[in-house]
Design a protein around this motif. Structure first.
Motif, short mmCIF file in Angstrom:
data_model
loop_
_atom_site.label_atom_id
_atom_site.label_comp_id
_atom_site.label_asym_id
_atom_site.label_seq_id
_atom_site.Cartn_x
_atom_site.Cartn_y
_atom_site.Cartn_z
N LEU A 1 -6.29 21.93 -24.52
CA LEU A 1 -6.08 20.62 -23.86
C LEU A 1 -5.50 20.64 -22.65
O LEU A 1 -4.62 21.46 -22.36
CB LEU A 1 -5.24 19.60 -24.49
CG LEU A 1 -6.13 19.11 -26.14
CD1 LEU A 1 -5.09 18.21 -27.02
CD2 LEU A 1 -7.23 18.60 -25.89
N ALA B 1 -11.37 15.16 -25.18
CA ALA B 1 -10.53 15.86 -24.13
C ALA B 1 -10.84 17.23 -23.94
O ALA B 1 -10.79 17.82 -22.86
CB ALA B 1 -9.06 15.45 -24.23
N GLY C 1 -7.17 14.56 -16.39
CA GLY C 1 -7.52 14.88 -17.82
C GLY C 1 -6.45 14.54 -18.93
O GLY C 1 -6.23 13.99 -19.59
N GLN D 1 -5.25 10.88 -18.44
CA GLN D 1 -5.96 10.16 -19.46
C GLN D 1 -5.67 10.24 -21.11
O GLN D 1 -5.76 9.30 -21.88
CB GLN D 1 -7.50 10.39 -19.41
CG GLN D 1 -8.13 9.88 -18.12
CD GLN D 1 -9.48 10.76 -17.81
OE1 GLN D 1 -9.92 11.40 -18.15
NE2 GLN D 1 -10.12 10.02 -16.93
N LEU D 2 -5.26 11.53 -21.24
CA LEU D 2 -4.76 12.03 -22.65
C LEU D 2 -3.41 10.91 -23.06
O LEU D 2 -3.28 10.66 -24.00
CB LEU D 2 -4.33 13.26 -22.82
CG LEU D 2 -5.60 14.39 -23.07
CD1 LEU D 2 -4.76 15.87 -23.24
CD2 LEU D 2 -5.95 13.86 -24.79
#
Length: 258
Positions: free
Chosen positions: A216, A165, A222, A225-226
């Motif tokens: 992060l 990530a 993003g 998705q994490l």
């Protein structure tokens, strides 16, 4: 998230402000440190209540409180205002604005300097010179990291998710950057001690632990998705009580003023 050259010095990546939007998660979800680590840091320094420690890069005061709970007087040096404001008040902790390279503390004024999970963000040469300046003769430096255990399945998979990530952010490969301490002319008798620490987390805590990491994403695709990745990780590893356990190998490097 753009990829950063893995050779980029971490102290050049905005270390003073990069945690400003992570302070709340940092307070709630960052791991503590094992009691044995605090024991070895304080061992042989004398009566705790007579000690003055400078905790450098103190963040929200996780380690500062561990020292203060042992009756140590702590000056917590933290350049990030959001982190200082998020810290819990303790009568033996005084938070001050300052950096590792310029603490604004007097010469020979502290018995102990500690850096918990922060030394890799400092410019090592001026930092170690500054630590040498503020420490009393024969005083102690303690540099501490909670390193994620590579042999624990949950912790290993968590680390893989974080690396992907973050596009393999250089902090992931250089979280423990102890080499400057080993070769510095300012400290001698460097010894390393290692302890195991387990952090119990529910699903909210697992996600919050990741969101306390400055590199992060915390919005957008993003981030979504994490969330999916950590929810799946939680489902795979949670116990009957609804918890997972991150495992750390806590390294403590101690050095003496030369």
């Amino acid at each position: 998230m753009s990829k950063i050259n893995p050779e980029t010095p971490l102290h050049s990546l905005n270390p003073l402000n990069r945690f400003s939007d992570r302070a709340e998660d940092y307070v709630k979800y960052r791991p503590s440190y094992p009691a044995d680590a605090i024991d070895i840091i304080l061992e042989g320094l004398g009566e705790n209540s007579q000690l003055v420690a400078a905790d450098i890069g103190a963040g929200t005061g996780i380690a500062s409180r561990l020292l203060a709970e042992r009756k140590v007087n702590v000056i917590a040096i933290e350049p990030n205002a959001a982190m200082r404001e998020a810290a819990q008040v303790h009568p033996l902790i005084e938070f001050r604005d300052g950096t590792a390279e310029s603490t604004q503390l007097p010469d020979n004024s502290v018995d102990l300097v500690t850096c918990f999970q922060a030394f890799h963000w400092f410019n090592p040469e001026p930092t170690l010179l500054e630590f040498h300046r503020i420490l009393k003769p024969s005083a102690r430096l303690a540099v501490v990291w909670n390193n994620r255990d590579r042999e624990d399945a949950l912790t290993t998979e968590y680390s893989r998710i974080v690396r992907e990530a973050s596009n393999n952010h250089p902090a992931e490969s250089r979280m423990q950057s102890v080499e400057p301490l080993l070769v510095t002319p300012y400290f001698i008798n460097i010894h390393e001690y290692t302890f195991t620490y387990r952090q119990q987390l529910d699903l909210t805590g697992l996600i919050g632990r990741a969101m306390s990491v400055s590199y992060l994403p915390h919005e957008g695709l993003g981030y979504e998705q994490l969330l999916d990745s950590f929810q799946e990780l939680y489902r795979c590893f949670c116990d009957d009580s609804g918890f997972v356990y991150m495992v750390y190998r806590t390294s403590v490097h101690l050095g003496e003023v030369i």
